[in-house]
Design a protein around this motif. Structure first.
Motif, short mmCIF file in Angstrom:
data_model
loop_
_atom_site.label_atom_id
_atom_site.label_comp_id
_atom_site.label_asym_id
_atom_site.label_seq_id
_atom_site.Cartn_x
_atom_site.Cartn_y
_atom_site.Cartn_z
N TYR A 15 0.83 -1.21 0.00
CA TYR A 15 0.00 0.00 0.00
C TYR A 15 0.86 1.26 0.00
O TYR A 15 0.56 2.23 -0.68
CB TYR A 15 -0.97 0.00 1.19
N TYR A 24 -2.61 4.20 -5.88
CA TYR A 24 -3.34 3.76 -4.68
C TYR A 24 -4.85 3.84 -4.89
O TYR A 24 -5.57 2.95 -4.47
CB TYR A 24 -2.92 4.60 -3.49
N ASP A 25 -5.32 4.88 -5.57
CA ASP A 25 -6.76 5.03 -5.81
C ASP A 25 -7.32 3.85 -6.60
O ASP A 25 -8.42 3.37 -6.33
CB ASP A 25 -7.07 6.34 -6.54
N THR A 26 -6.55 3.38 -7.58
CA THR A 26 -6.97 2.22 -8.37
C THR A 26 -7.07 0.98 -7.49
O THR A 26 -8.03 0.22 -7.59
CB THR A 26 -5.99 1.98 -9.54
N GLN A 28 -7.62 0.92 -4.32
CA GLN A 28 -8.77 1.09 -3.42
C GLN A 28 -10.08 0.78 -4.13
O GLN A 28 -10.96 0.17 -3.56
CB GLN A 28 -8.81 2.52 -2.88
N SER A 29 -10.21 1.21 -5.38
CA SER A 29 -11.49 1.04 -6.08
C SER A 29 -11.62 -0.30 -6.79
O SER A 29 -12.72 -0.85 -6.88
CB SER A 29 -11.69 2.17 -7.09
N GLU A 30 -10.50 -0.86 -7.29
CA GLU A 30 -10.58 -2.08 -8.10
C GLU A 30 -9.82 -3.27 -7.54
O GLU A 30 -9.89 -4.36 -8.08
CB GLU A 30 -10.04 -1.79 -9.52
N GLY A 34 -6.70 -4.57 -10.56
CA GLY A 34 -7.02 -3.45 -11.42
C GLY A 34 -5.82 -2.62 -11.85
O GLY A 34 -5.95 -1.75 -12.70
#
Length: 60
Positions: A15, A24-26, A28-30, A34
Motif C-alpha cells: 500500500y 493507490y486510488d486504483t 482502493q477502487s478495483e 485493477g
C-alpha cells in the motif's frame, strides 16, 4: 489441505508503494487486479531499490 503461499512484500509495504507510485486510488477502487502490469513492475522495482538501500546501510 492446500498450503497458502506467503507473499514476499507485506500488505503495508504494498500500500505504501502504491501511494508513492500514484496508483493507490486504483487499488482502493478495483483491488490489486485493477493495476496495470507496468505499475506492478514499477512496484517490484521500487521494493528492490528499498531493499538494496537497506542492505547498503547495514553493511557500513
Amino acid at each position: 489441505m492446500g498450503r497458502r503461499r506467503r507473499g514476499v512484500m507485506s500488505e503495508s509495504l504494498k500500500y505504501e508503494l502504491a501511494k508513492e507510485l500514484g496508483f493507490y486510488d486504483t487499488v482502493q477502487s478495483e483491488g490489486w487486479g485493477g493495476i496495470k502490469a507496468k505499475d506492478a513492475g514499477n512496484m517490484v522495482k521500487r521494493a528492490i531499490e528499498l531493499a538494496e538501500e537497506a542492505m547498503a546501510r547495514g553493511n557500513r
